[in-house]
Design a protein around this motif. Sequence first.
Motif, mmCIF file in Angstrom:
data_model
loop_
_atom_site.group_PDB
_atom_site.id
_atom_site.type_symbol
_atom_site.label_atom_id
_atom_site.label_comp_id
_atom_site.label_asym_id
_atom_site.label_seq_id
_atom_site.Cartn_x
_atom_site.Cartn_y
_atom_site.Cartn_z
ATOM 1 N N LYS A 250 0.870 -1.347 -0.055
ATOM 2 C CA LYS A 250 0.007 -0.042 0.028
ATOM 3 C C LYS A 250 0.789 1.302 0.161
ATOM 4 C CE LYS A 250 -4.196 -1.822 0.266
ATOM 5 N NZ LYS A 250 -4.993 -2.003 -0.691
ATOM 6 N N GLY A 251 2.018 1.260 0.509
ATOM 7 C CA GLY A 251 3.024 2.371 0.632
ATOM 8 C C GLY A 251 4.029 2.585 -0.126
ATOM 9 N N TRP A 252 4.437 1.628 -1.207
ATOM 10 C CA TRP A 252 5.429 1.767 -1.881
ATOM 11 C C TRP A 252 5.735 3.142 -2.653
ATOM 12 C CZ3 TRP A 252 5.810 2.331 -7.384
ATOM 13 C CH2 TRP A 252 4.534 2.159 -7.957
ATOM 14 N N ARG A 253 4.927 3.722 -2.972
ATOM 15 C CA ARG A 253 4.870 4.807 -3.661
ATOM 16 C C ARG A 253 5.318 6.263 -2.834
ATOM 17 N NH1 ARG A 253 -0.432 3.550 -4.713
ATOM 18 N NH2 ARG A 253 -0.741 2.555 -6.785
ATOM 19 N N THR A 254 5.245 5.917 -1.602
ATOM 20 C CA THR A 254 5.693 7.098 -0.617
ATOM 21 C C THR A 254 7.201 6.804 -0.129
ATOM 22 O OG1 THR A 254 4.565 5.978 1.427
ATOM 23 C CG2 THR A 254 3.408 7.843 0.222
ATOM 24 N N LEU A 255 7.723 5.692 -0.350
ATOM 25 C CA LEU A 255 8.984 5.073 0.151
ATOM 26 C C LEU A 255 10.024 5.568 -1.066
ATOM 27 C CD1 LEU A 255 8.749 1.211 0.777
ATOM 28 C CD2 LEU A 255 8.515 3.216 2.414
ATOM 29 N N ASN A 256 10.452 6.952 -0.298
ATOM 30 C CA ASN A 256 11.603 7.644 -1.096
ATOM 31 C C ASN A 256 12.601 8.256 0.190
ATOM 32 O OD1 ASN A 256 10.155 9.820 -0.030
ATOM 33 N ND2 ASN A 256 8.945 10.140 -2.230
ATOM 34 N N LEU A 257 13.656 8.973 -0.695
ATOM 35 C CA LEU A 257 14.518 9.596 0.107
ATOM 36 C C LEU A 257 13.962 10.644 1.171
ATOM 37 C CD1 LEU A 257 17.817 9.708 -1.989
ATOM 38 C CD2 LEU A 257 17.126 8.174 -0.075
ATOM 39 N N GLU A 258 12.832 11.550 0.325
ATOM 40 C CA GLU A 258 12.327 12.549 1.065
ATOM 41 C C GLU A 258 11.621 12.036 2.348
ATOM 42 O OE1 GLU A 258 8.745 16.129 0.323
ATOM 43 O OE2 GLU A 258 9.906 15.248 -1.409
ATOM 44 N N LEU A 259 11.032 10.764 2.491
ATOM 45 C CA LEU A 259 10.558 10.348 3.587
ATOM 46 C C LEU A 259 11.549 10.106 4.797
ATOM 47 C CD1 LEU A 259 8.079 8.917 5.056
ATOM 48 C CD2 LEU A 259 9.102 6.657 4.231
ATOM 49 N N ILE A 260 12.799 9.998 4.169
ATOM 50 C CA ILE A 260 13.916 9.566 5.252
ATOM 51 C C ILE A 260 14.569 10.966 5.894
ATOM 52 C CG2 ILE A 260 16.056 8.384 5.973
ATOM 53 C CD1 ILE A 260 14.892 6.199 4.055
ATOM 54 N N PHE A 261 14.935 11.692 4.729
ATOM 55 C CA PHE A 261 15.762 12.734 4.855
ATOM 56 C C PHE A 261 15.052 14.261 4.772
ATOM 57 C CE2 PHE A 261 18.799 9.696 3.112
ATOM 58 C CZ PHE A 261 19.532 9.654 4.145
ATOM 59 N N GLY A 262 13.858 14.264 4.692
ATOM 60 C CA GLY A 262 13.078 15.638 4.330
ATOM 61 C C GLY A 262 13.467 16.324 3.230
ATOM 62 N N ASN B 189 12.643 17.302 9.410
ATOM 63 C CA ASN B 189 11.657 16.326 9.071
ATOM 64 C C ASN B 189 12.069 15.375 8.407
ATOM 65 O OD1 ASN B 189 12.624 17.993 6.989
ATOM 66 N ND2 ASN B 189 10.674 18.805 6.437
ATOM 67 N N GLY B 190 11.600 13.977 8.583
ATOM 68 C CA GLY B 190 11.896 12.705 8.256
ATOM 69 C C GLY B 190 12.176 11.872 9.303
ATOM 70 N N LEU B 191 12.583 10.726 8.824
ATOM 71 C CA LEU B 191 12.597 9.701 9.744
ATOM 72 C C LEU B 191 14.269 9.432 10.069
ATOM 73 C CD1 LEU B 191 10.425 7.019 8.234
ATOM 74 C CD2 LEU B 191 10.100 8.260 10.222
ATOM 75 N N PHE B 192 15.196 10.143 9.656
ATOM 76 C CA PHE B 192 16.484 10.063 9.670
ATOM 77 C C PHE B 192 16.889 10.200 11.224
ATOM 78 C CE2 PHE B 192 21.018 11.552 9.779
ATOM 79 C CZ PHE B 192 21.724 10.403 9.182
ATOM 80 N N PRO B 193 16.323 11.316 12.034
ATOM 81 C CA PRO B 193 16.809 11.351 13.340
ATOM 82 C C PRO B 193 16.321 9.988 14.346
ATOM 83 C CG PRO B 193 15.780 13.528 12.638
ATOM 84 C CD PRO B 193 15.623 12.472 11.625
#
Length: 128
Positions: free
Chosen positions: A56-68, A84-88
């Motif tokens: 369901k979420g493969w479209r949103t898996l990109n570098l912006e999700l992790i690094f903002g 903003n992002g998941l990196f921290p």
Amino acid sequence: MKKKLTALIFSFFVVWWIIRSATWRFIEKNLLLFVRICAFILLAAFASVLGFLIIKGWRTLNLELIFGTTPPLEALLFRRQVFNGLFPAIVGTFLLIILSVCWAIPMGIGAGIYLAEYATGKTRKILN
């Protein structure tokens, strides 16, 4: 009479030991089966949740999700902070794991040395 009573008590303990060991083997086998079933259910649930998230979420898996909005190379080299992002959260999790391992290894080695060199028989029996 005393020999018969001693033989009777001995035979009672032998039968009791056989039944007890057979019962423990039965309990151990069933407990092992239960643990394996629970592990399979847990892995199946994890796989189904992970599969659902990927499908369901493969479209949103990109570098912006992790690094903002921070460039990935600058974030990985810690030149710029990621707000903003998941990196921290990812870095915090890895630091927590490293800290836990650095604390647990000396404690485990120290406990092993204590058990091997200094502990009495009763203490070893309790802690093992």
